[in-house]
Enzyme design. Sequence first.
Site, mmCIF file in Angstrom:
data_model
loop_
_atom_site.group_PDB
_atom_site.id
_atom_site.type_symbol
_atom_site.label_atom_id
_atom_site.label_comp_id
_atom_site.label_asym_id
_atom_site.label_seq_id
_atom_site.Cartn_x
_atom_site.Cartn_y
_atom_site.Cartn_z
ATOM 1 N N LYS A 83 0.863 -1.184 0.000
ATOM 2 C CA LYS A 83 0.000 0.000 0.000
ATOM 3 C C LYS A 83 0.898 1.232 0.000
ATOM 4 C CE LYS A 83 -4.291 1.092 2.452
ATOM 5 N NZ LYS A 83 -4.913 0.941 3.766
HETATM 6 C C1 E4P Z 1 -8.299 1.887 3.831
HETATM 7 O O1 E4P Z 1 -7.501 1.128 3.356
HETATM 8 C C2 E4P Z 1 -8.098 2.618 5.085
HETATM 9 O O2 E4P Z 1 -7.336 1.779 5.926
HETATM 10 C C3 E4P Z 1 -9.369 2.898 5.829
HETATM 11 O O3 E4P Z 1 -10.505 2.497 5.098
HETATM 12 C C4 E4P Z 1 -9.446 4.269 6.405
HETATM 13 O O4 E4P Z 1 -10.658 4.398 7.084
HETATM 14 P P1 E4P Z 1 -10.968 5.572 8.147
HETATM 15 O O5 E4P Z 1 -11.217 6.823 7.386
HETATM 16 O O6 E4P Z 1 -12.183 5.098 8.870
HETATM 17 O O7 E4P Z 1 -9.755 5.667 9.024
#
Ligand code: E4P
Length: 227
Positions: A83
């Site tokens: 990522k």
């Molecule tokens: C996606 O890969 C992120 O880890 C995640 O969906 C972020 O979510 P949040 O905005 O609830 O922290």
Amino acid sequence: MKFFVDTADTQEIRSLAATGLLDGVTTNPTLVAKSGRNMLDVIAEICDVVPGPVSAEVAATEYDHIMREAAVLRRIARNVTIKVPLTPDGLRACKALTSDGAMVNVTLCFSAAQAILAAKAGATFISPFVGRLDDIDHDGMELIADIVQIYSNYDNFRTEVLVASVRNPLHVTTAARLGAHVATLPPAVLRSLFNHPLTDKGLASFLADWAKTGQHIEDTKAGAATR
Ligand code: E4P
């Protein structure tokens, strides 16, 4: 539509994997910090439980450093998805990594223009954050609609739209209606999809009526069936 779970809590992941409905996992530095565990250990454990893509996020922001961290993460398991942040260095790393056969999830996407760049960089997944857009009074789902439509205009864009920052079941069903490929859900949202009061009510009444019959469904050959 594929369902990923957005957590680094391995107990939750094991329990949700048992439903047979889990296609992958996403983590981020915040979720790993919340687990209180060593990142490499957590990712290895998750990869053992879930055979689908498991996103592990680099902490570096500069190209060479991203590539060094990605090399460490790729060694954990074949299903690790690197990522990277949606920055020039992140997208440069995305291009290099996908050209080398790695899966890459480009994270922190907040505009259709950014999603086009990620597709051009060969991203496996683009992660638009719908909840965080809603939080600042922008329609996160409008962004999903835009990206899905734009990607469908070009055969050479193979990037899957991974709806992230999901906060509720409506995000999930709207994403599905729009044709998003994947949604990554916090465990509580994934569990909430099962629920409907009429299901509970209907089941209670079926079970009560069944109990009145005094019957049991058993193998007659085992000798204990009631007909
Ligand atoms: C996606 O890969 C992120 O880890 C995640 O969906 C972020 O979510 P949040 O905005 O609830 O922290």
